[in-house]
Design a protein around this motif. Structure first.
Motif, PDB file in Angstrom:
ATOM      1  N   VAL A 103      -1.753   0.960  18.396  1.00  0.00           N
ATOM      2  CA  VAL A 103      -2.678   0.786  17.271  1.00  0.00           C
ATOM      3  C   VAL A 103      -1.893   0.159  16.128  1.00  0.00           C
ATOM      4  O   VAL A 103      -0.766   0.554  15.867  1.00  0.00           O
ATOM      5  CB  VAL A 103      -3.203   2.156  16.803  1.00  0.00           C
ATOM      6  CG1 VAL A 103      -3.968   2.034  15.498  1.00  0.00           C
ATOM      7  CG2 VAL A 103      -4.112   2.752  17.841  1.00  0.00           C
ATOM      8  N   VAL A 104      -2.483  -0.821  15.459  1.00  0.00           N
ATOM      9  CA  VAL A 104      -1.840  -1.402  14.273  1.00  0.00           C
ATOM     10  C   VAL A 104      -2.841  -1.403  13.125  1.00  0.00           C
ATOM     11  O   VAL A 104      -4.049  -1.372  13.352  1.00  0.00           O
ATOM     12  CB  VAL A 104      -1.356  -2.859  14.531  1.00  0.00           C
ATOM     13  CG1 VAL A 104      -0.281  -2.917  15.590  1.00  0.00           C
ATOM     14  CG2 VAL A 104      -2.525  -3.775  14.882  1.00  0.00           C
ATOM     15  N   GLY A 105      -2.335  -1.451  11.913  1.00  0.00           N
ATOM     16  CA  GLY A 105      -3.239  -1.518  10.762  1.00  0.00           C
ATOM     17  C   GLY A 105      -2.463  -1.809   9.496  1.00  0.00           C
ATOM     18  O   GLY A 105      -1.223  -1.744   9.474  1.00  0.00           O
ATOM     19  N   ALA A 106      -3.207  -2.147   8.462  1.00  0.00           N
ATOM     20  CA  ALA A 106      -2.583  -2.451   7.166  1.00  0.00           C
ATOM     21  C   ALA A 106      -2.556  -1.186   6.321  1.00  0.00           C
ATOM     22  O   ALA A 106      -3.495  -0.397   6.358  1.00  0.00           O
ATOM     23  CB  ALA A 106      -3.387  -3.532   6.464  1.00  0.00           C
ATOM     24  N   VAL A 107      -1.482  -1.012   5.578  1.00  0.00           N
ATOM     25  CA  VAL A 107      -1.387   0.127   4.659  1.00  0.00           C
ATOM     26  C   VAL A 107      -0.923  -0.397   3.299  1.00  0.00           C
ATOM     27  O   VAL A 107       0.047  -1.161   3.216  1.00  0.00           O
ATOM     28  CB  VAL A 107      -0.363   1.175   5.160  1.00  0.00           C
ATOM     29  CG1 VAL A 107      -0.284   2.353   4.191  1.00  0.00           C
ATOM     30  CG2 VAL A 107      -0.739   1.684   6.539  1.00  0.00           C
ATOM     31  N   LYS A 108      -1.632   0.011   2.268  1.00  0.00           N
ATOM     32  CA  LYS A 108      -1.220  -0.371   0.905  1.00  0.00           C
ATOM     33  C   LYS A 108      -0.105   0.574   0.476  1.00  0.00           C
ATOM     34  O   LYS A 108      -0.225   1.793   0.607  1.00  0.00           O
ATOM     35  CB  LYS A 108      -2.394  -0.228  -0.061  1.00  0.00           C
ATOM     36  CG  LYS A 108      -3.542  -1.158   0.258  1.00  0.00           C
ATOM     37  CD  LYS A 108      -3.870  -2.045  -0.934  1.00  0.00           C
ATOM     38  CE  LYS A 108      -4.982  -3.036  -0.642  1.00  0.00           C
ATOM     39  NZ  LYS A 108      -4.692  -3.974   0.435  1.00  0.00           N
ATOM     40  N   VAL A 109       0.988  -0.006  -0.010  1.00  0.00           N
ATOM     41  CA  VAL A 109       2.103   0.840  -0.457  1.00  0.00           C
ATOM     42  C   VAL A 109       2.473   0.473  -1.883  1.00  0.00           C
ATOM     43  O   VAL A 109       2.220  -0.647  -2.339  1.00  0.00           O
ATOM     44  CB  VAL A 109       3.368   0.673   0.441  1.00  0.00           C
ATOM     45  CG1 VAL A 109       3.104   1.141   1.844  1.00  0.00           C
ATOM     46  CG2 VAL A 109       3.867  -0.749   0.425  1.00  0.00           C
ATOM     47  N   ASN A 110       3.073   1.424  -2.555  1.00  0.00           N
ATOM     48  CA  ASN A 110       3.607   1.192  -3.897  1.00  0.00           C
ATOM     49  C   ASN A 110       5.072   0.868  -3.763  1.00  0.00           C
ATOM     50  O   ASN A 110       5.825   1.649  -3.186  1.00  0.00           O
ATOM     51  CB  ASN A 110       3.466   2.476  -4.726  1.00  0.00           C
ATOM     52  CG  ASN A 110       2.389   2.319  -5.747  1.00  0.00           C
ATOM     53  OD1 ASN A 110       1.645   1.345  -5.741  1.00  0.00           O
ATOM     54  ND2 ASN A 110       2.299   3.287  -6.629  1.00  0.00           N
ATOM     55  N   ARG A 111       5.493  -0.262  -4.280  1.00  0.00           N
ATOM     56  CA  ARG A 111       6.917  -0.593  -4.176  1.00  0.00           C
ATOM     57  C   ARG A 111       7.507  -0.730  -5.560  1.00  0.00           C
ATOM     58  O   ARG A 111       6.832  -1.145  -6.495  1.00  0.00           O
ATOM     59  CB  ARG A 111       7.086  -1.899  -3.405  1.00  0.00           C
ATOM     60  CG  ARG A 111       6.451  -1.833  -2.037  1.00  0.00           C
ATOM     61  CD  ARG A 111       6.762  -3.031  -1.213  1.00  0.00           C
ATOM     62  NE  ARG A 111       8.123  -2.975  -0.722  1.00  0.00           N
ATOM     63  CZ  ARG A 111       8.677  -3.946  -0.023  1.00  0.00           C
ATOM     64  NH1 ARG A 111       8.000  -5.043   0.236  1.00  0.00           N
ATOM     65  NH2 ARG A 111       9.909  -3.829   0.409  1.00  0.00           N
ATOM     66  N   LYS A 112       8.793  -0.410  -5.643  1.00  0.00           N
ATOM     67  CA  LYS A 112       9.456  -0.537  -6.935  1.00  0.00           C
ATOM     68  C   LYS A 112       9.656  -2.001  -7.255  1.00  0.00           C
ATOM     69  O   LYS A 112      10.043  -2.791  -6.376  1.00  0.00           O
ATOM     70  CB  LYS A 112      10.812   0.169  -6.886  1.00  0.00           C
ATOM     71  CG  LYS A 112      10.694   1.641  -7.160  1.00  0.00           C
ATOM     72  CD  LYS A 112      12.046   2.272  -7.271  1.00  0.00           C
ATOM     73  CE  LYS A 112      11.879   3.782  -7.327  1.00  0.00           C
ATOM     74  NZ  LYS A 112      13.074   4.492  -7.017  1.00  0.00           N
ATOM     75  N   TRP A 113       9.385  -2.356  -8.503  1.00  0.00           N
ATOM     76  CA  TRP A 113       9.518  -3.753  -8.912  1.00  0.00           C
ATOM     77  C   TRP A 113      10.987  -4.139  -8.977  1.00  0.00           C
ATOM     78  O   TRP A 113      11.417  -5.130  -8.449  1.00  0.00           O
ATOM     79  CB  TRP A 113       8.839  -3.897 -10.296  1.00  0.00           C
ATOM     80  CG  TRP A 113       8.811  -5.287 -10.796  1.00  0.00           C
ATOM     81  CD1 TRP A 113       9.534  -5.803 -11.827  1.00  0.00           C
ATOM     82  CD2 TRP A 113       8.004  -6.352 -10.296  1.00  0.00           C
ATOM     83  NE1 TRP A 113       9.222  -7.117 -12.000  1.00  0.00           N
ATOM     84  CE2 TRP A 113       8.285  -7.472 -11.067  1.00  0.00           C
ATOM     85  CE3 TRP A 113       7.061  -6.440  -9.264  1.00  0.00           C
ATOM     86  CZ2 TRP A 113       7.670  -8.697 -10.847  1.00  0.00           C
ATOM     87  CZ3 TRP A 113       6.450  -7.654  -9.042  1.00  0.00           C
ATOM     88  CH2 TRP A 113       6.756  -8.763  -9.826  1.00  0.00           C
TER      89      TRP A 113
END
Ligand SMILES: Cc1ncc(COP(=O)(O)O)c(C=O)c1O
Length: 449
Positions: A385-395
């Protein structure tokens, strides 16, 4: 090669960079069959040329369970009236008693339903909502829950509050915090609905702590737990311990039961004359809690009848602790190995991953990821199974003022099971990057043409 999501999440990878030789045979069933491919051949119906790394979606029934179900099927067809009017109810009683013991509940609080979707719909759609009633869910809620709540927004005028879980999750406490923040703002919620183990990304949610916060902040709120994945993954599952109002679990996912077999547990204080109602009100009438869920029209109930055989099969495999030990370790070691091979990371800490590990894929190209997933299935007989995940990344991590931006990562959720072993995961180390490269090349060629 892709960078890690964050330096802290690298901690989840631990030290292992290589998969140890298969240790499947340290784990055996009662007849000495080794876990892994031997178990797969003897006790499951899975195609020997197919590698099912997605047990989480649809489960797999064990052969002895299916054989027991077939015997009931022949009984049913031989004398339908005897089956539907008498025999089925005897078997249903035995199944309810056995699953109730398994989840440490009273038999009188447990009914069988076809699936988690049916249980959630049954409770939510027979609840006496008033216009403006608030329901709290997490952003990780399963699609069926989201759609059912949307339906109630339209038909009953409820308001849905969504508490947002930010990825990567570094600690279960983060989930408790978002629940707490939402309840501080909306203490008057009528119902909180949470997964025990979320679907995608897969994650064991800190249920006890979430419930404690709800009891503290919103004591009048009802609590419904979608435990679709919990039975069979979490050893020693004690449903009443959690002090919630409704808890449902699938038996066809991780318990090896026939498809169409799930349970709904309702606390005695919520078993009312007119609530909850099953999704189908049948010819037997509305009756009491147990009675109205017992018969929901003519259909095949042999899966319900075969549920004790599924629980016996688990004993035959060595029991919950042994199954947990094998599957959890397999998923974690496979996840570490693949993340290291791909130069990526795990999205969720290992201790929250149960039997399903979420590994970040080495690509940000949706078309290439989809092509890779399809190609793995069609050319190599491996389903992931694959999918997109929104993540918070440090700038900028070196900057004193830490800023975040939202990014999209592609992730695979890999399931471990007793019929799998290390060798089943190993080919992904080279196949995934290779097929992603191929996908990107094909995409470029198509764009250039
Ligand atoms: C968290 C969660 N809830 C509910 C369901 C629905 O299960 P079913 O299709 O058996 O109704 C799923 C299915 O994968 C799930 O992952």
């Amino acid at each position: 090669m892709m960078k890690s999501v964050s330096s802290t999440s690298m901690l989840f990878l631990g030290l292992a960079a290589a998969l140890a030789p298969s240790d499947a045979c340290k784990f055996q069933a009662r007849d000495d069959t080794c876990y892994g491919k031997d178990l797969k051949e003897r006790y499951f119906y899975l195609d020997s040329n197919f590698t099912n790394l997605n047990h989480g979606s649809f489960g797999a029934v064990a052969r002895p369970v299916r054989q027991q179900q077939r015997e009931y099927f022949f009984e049913e067809e031989a004398q339908p009236d005897t089956w539907f009017r008498k025999r089925y109810y005897e078997l249903l009683g035995a199944s309810r008693a056995k699953i109730a013991r398994y989840i440490k509940a009273n038999e009188s609080d447990v009914v069988l339903v076809e699936n988690a979707s049916s249980a959630v719909n049954s409770v939510l759609r027979s609840m006496n909502f008033q216009r403006g009633d608030k329901v709290l869910r997490l952003s990780t809620a399963y699609g069926m829950v989201v759609h059912t709540l949307d339906y109630l927004v339209e038909t009953a005028g409820i308001e849905v509050i969504v508490a947002n879980v930010t990825f990567p999750v570094t600690d279960p406490i983060k989930i408790v915090e978002v629940v707490q923040t939402a309840l501080i703002e909306y203490p008057e919620v009528k119902l909180c609905i949470f997964s025990h183990i979320s679907s995608f990304p897969a994650m064991i949610e800190p249920l006890s702590e979430m419930v404690r916060i709800i009891h503290e902040r919103s004591p009048s709120s009802l609590i419904l737990i979608d435990g679709a994945h919990a039975p069979g993954i979490l050893p020693d599952l004690d449903v009443p311990f959690y002090k919630v109002d409704f808890y449902l679990g699938n038996c066809h996912k991780w318990l090896y039961a026939p498809k169409g077999t799930a349970f709904l547990w309702v606390s005695p204080s919520q078993q009312l004359e007119r609530f909850p109602e099953p999704t189908v009100i049948s010819s037997t009438g509305r009756q009491d809690f147990i009675g109205r869920y017992g018969y929901t029209g003519t259909r095949d109930y042999t899966g319900f009848a075969a549920l004790p055989a599924a629980l016996d099969f688990r004993d035959f495999l060595g029991g919950d602790e042994q199954i947990y030990s094998y599957c959890h370790n397999l998923s974690v070691s496979a996840g570490r190995f693949l993340a290291t091979s791909w130069g990526t990371d795990l999205l969720v800490p290992e201790e929250m991953s149960g039997f399903m590990v979420n590994v970040i894929l080495p690509s940000r190209n949706e078309t290439a990821v989809t092509a890779m997933q399809q190609n793995l299935n069609s050319s190599y007989g491996i389903y992931i199974v694959v999918g997109a995940v929104k993540v918070n990344r440090k700038w900028n991590e070196s900057n004193m003022e830490v800023k975040y931006f939202e990014d999209t990562l592609y992730v695979t959720r890999l399931s471990a099971q007793v019929y799998l072993e290390q060798d089943d995961f190993r080919p992904l180390a080279h196949l995934v990057p290779e097929l992603l490269r191929q996908g990107r090349k094909e995409l470029k060629a198509a764009l250039d043409a």
